[in-house]
Scaffold this active site. Sequence first.
Site, PDB file in Angstrom:
ATOM      1  N   GLY A 196       7.388   2.449  10.746  1.00  0.00           N
ATOM      2  CA  GLY A 196       8.007   2.364   9.429  1.00  0.00           C
ATOM      3  C   GLY A 196       9.252   1.506   9.370  1.00  0.00           C
ATOM      4  O   GLY A 196       9.323   0.443   9.974  1.00  0.00           O
ATOM      5  N   SER A 197      10.243   2.035   8.678  1.00  0.00           N
ATOM      6  CA  SER A 197      11.369   1.224   8.212  1.00  0.00           C
ATOM      7  C   SER A 197      12.214   0.583   9.307  1.00  0.00           C
ATOM      8  O   SER A 197      12.525   1.198  10.327  1.00  0.00           O
ATOM      9  CB  SER A 197      12.278   2.098   7.362  1.00  0.00           C
ATOM     10  OG  SER A 197      13.429   1.382   6.991  1.00  0.00           O
ATOM     11  N   THR A 198      12.649  -0.648   9.026  1.00  0.00           N
ATOM     12  CA  THR A 198      13.557  -1.359   9.923  1.00  0.00           C
ATOM     13  C   THR A 198      14.988  -0.828   9.801  1.00  0.00           C
ATOM     14  O   THR A 198      15.864  -1.233  10.545  1.00  0.00           O
ATOM     15  CB  THR A 198      13.559  -2.871   9.620  1.00  0.00           C
ATOM     16  OG1 THR A 198      13.930  -3.075   8.250  1.00  0.00           O
ATOM     17  CG2 THR A 198      12.196  -3.479   9.840  1.00  0.00           C
TER      18      THR A 198
ATOM     19  N   TYR B 213       7.390   6.893   1.452  1.00  0.00           N
ATOM     20  CA  TYR B 213       8.811   7.231   1.521  1.00  0.00           C
ATOM     21  C   TYR B 213       9.262   8.203   0.433  1.00  0.00           C
ATOM     22  O   TYR B 213      10.128   9.038   0.672  1.00  0.00           O
ATOM     23  CB  TYR B 213       9.677   5.962   1.477  1.00  0.00           C
ATOM     24  CG  TYR B 213       9.609   5.189   2.773  1.00  0.00           C
ATOM     25  CD1 TYR B 213      10.148   5.726   3.938  1.00  0.00           C
ATOM     26  CD2 TYR B 213       8.981   3.963   2.841  1.00  0.00           C
ATOM     27  CE1 TYR B 213      10.072   5.044   5.135  1.00  0.00           C
ATOM     28  CE2 TYR B 213       8.902   3.260   4.036  1.00  0.00           C
ATOM     29  CZ  TYR B 213       9.454   3.803   5.179  1.00  0.00           C
ATOM     30  OH  TYR B 213       9.373   3.125   6.354  1.00  0.00           O
TER      31      TYR B 213
END
Lengths: 128, 389
Positions: A54-56, B366
């Site tokens: 997922g997110s950086t 998310y």
Amino acid sequence: MKPVVDGDCEGEVVLVDQYMSFLGEVDPVRGIVKTEKEEISVEGKILVFKGSRGSTVGSYVIYAMKQYGRSPLCMLVKEVEPILIAGCVIAEIPLLVVEEYDDFAGTLKNKNHRYVRYTRGSGILYAW
Amino acid sequence: MYLTPEQEAMLKGEYGWSTAKAMEIIVKVGESLGAENLVKIVHAHISGVSFSNIGEHGTRFIRDFYEKGGRARVYTTINPGCVDYSGLQSIIDNSLINAQKDIDNALVKMGFNPVFTCIPYWYRPPSPGEHLAWGESSAVIFANTFYGGYTNREGGPIALAAAITGYTYNAGLHLSENRRATVLVTTAPDIDRQVIGAVGLWIGDNIREITVIPFAKHLTFPELKILLASMAASGSHAMSVVPGLTPRGTYIEEIEEKIVVEKNDIDKYIGDEYPRGSLVLGYVGCPHTTLMELMEVARLLERYGSPRKGRLLLTIPVEYTERYRLLINRLKSKGVEIAAGTCPVVSRLRRKYDVVVTNSGKAAFYLRKIHGLKVRITGLREVIESVYA
């Protein structure tokens, strides 16, 4: 095993046997990993998991955990990527790749091992 | 690791604290990934800039680099922050504006372009084979897959360090031999393209290797953006190969395994049906909308009056508010909420909704995890209908 960010690593193990996005699946203020089933505290523990996804932004979440004093003592993973390494580099948290991760995670589960010890530079990981 | 005299001087502090610290981060990460040298980049894209995600400590980290003299050495763009810069909406909570301003000021004064968007390729589309240091997982996978640019999934601090030094470590996807796709993924014929975001979430969750995805050739540009973004959210995919689309010479195809995504595989990612009468937040724009999507939304809204079951939120790059003003006004006249330079993933919402209906798999991933919202994935037309019909 292979040290990625080398450092001593000794303490109680917490196994979160999945890949995780530090953004969204970790709460840095409380030092908690949120899985689909439960919330697990990783503060002051040896966090064993498969790796990051997922997110950086994940690197900053790792950094924030450390700054809040809620981070794991070190991390043992199956594989690394830049997001995870960068987070551990700036937070100064030891990060070790366990090449035989699946066996290792299996042993932790089956034999109910709860502690590990690794001394910087030694290349040997003890679990009991 | 081999460093040139210039890089060595940077590391030793001859270019100041910030450059030295930035170089130290790059060298440490590079060494641990087995890099033998550094590579010059042409474009850095900085993620990890939203106050609601990085908090006070992340802010301090970034401000240190600015205050101690860090400046951009290459063309650099900035990801969305946590506040809306347009004033055209009432969904996103702007109360963190002062905290966000501290981050923005530091970034802008370092010489980074305040585009505040997760689609930096709208500003500067990479050329095949160009070396980049991009944060923002959705942009990384799009750059590698669609444009044939070369970038790893750089964590936010690495992208920042690369912007300040002009270099990143030469490992991972900067090396052609690592751009090797080995798993061929096809979709069952009964899978609808409307839920392509859910297909992406399944791939991210279940496949580790670089994939070849021939079905993606039939998607529109916005649909491809949504598919790739969701693969990068639930997984750590940094590139994929779409035969006929991914520039030749930027990848190697050696299929070792074939996987079919079945319809029942993706059900849990789509999310549950929601009861009639639910307060709906329809959401389009994760990653940020392209012009094509804006026009499509405007076209779909022609037959409707004002929102009936909740609100429709679009998120766009800041520059659209000026550049496409007539189109934006048309959308506004239909009661559409438009936020520029941010999105619900990196910000906070002003109120609770019973369900979020979106075409984005990444937003679903998310919003479920960060905000604990119920999310339903569907097509663009159905998102509009969920609010207006």
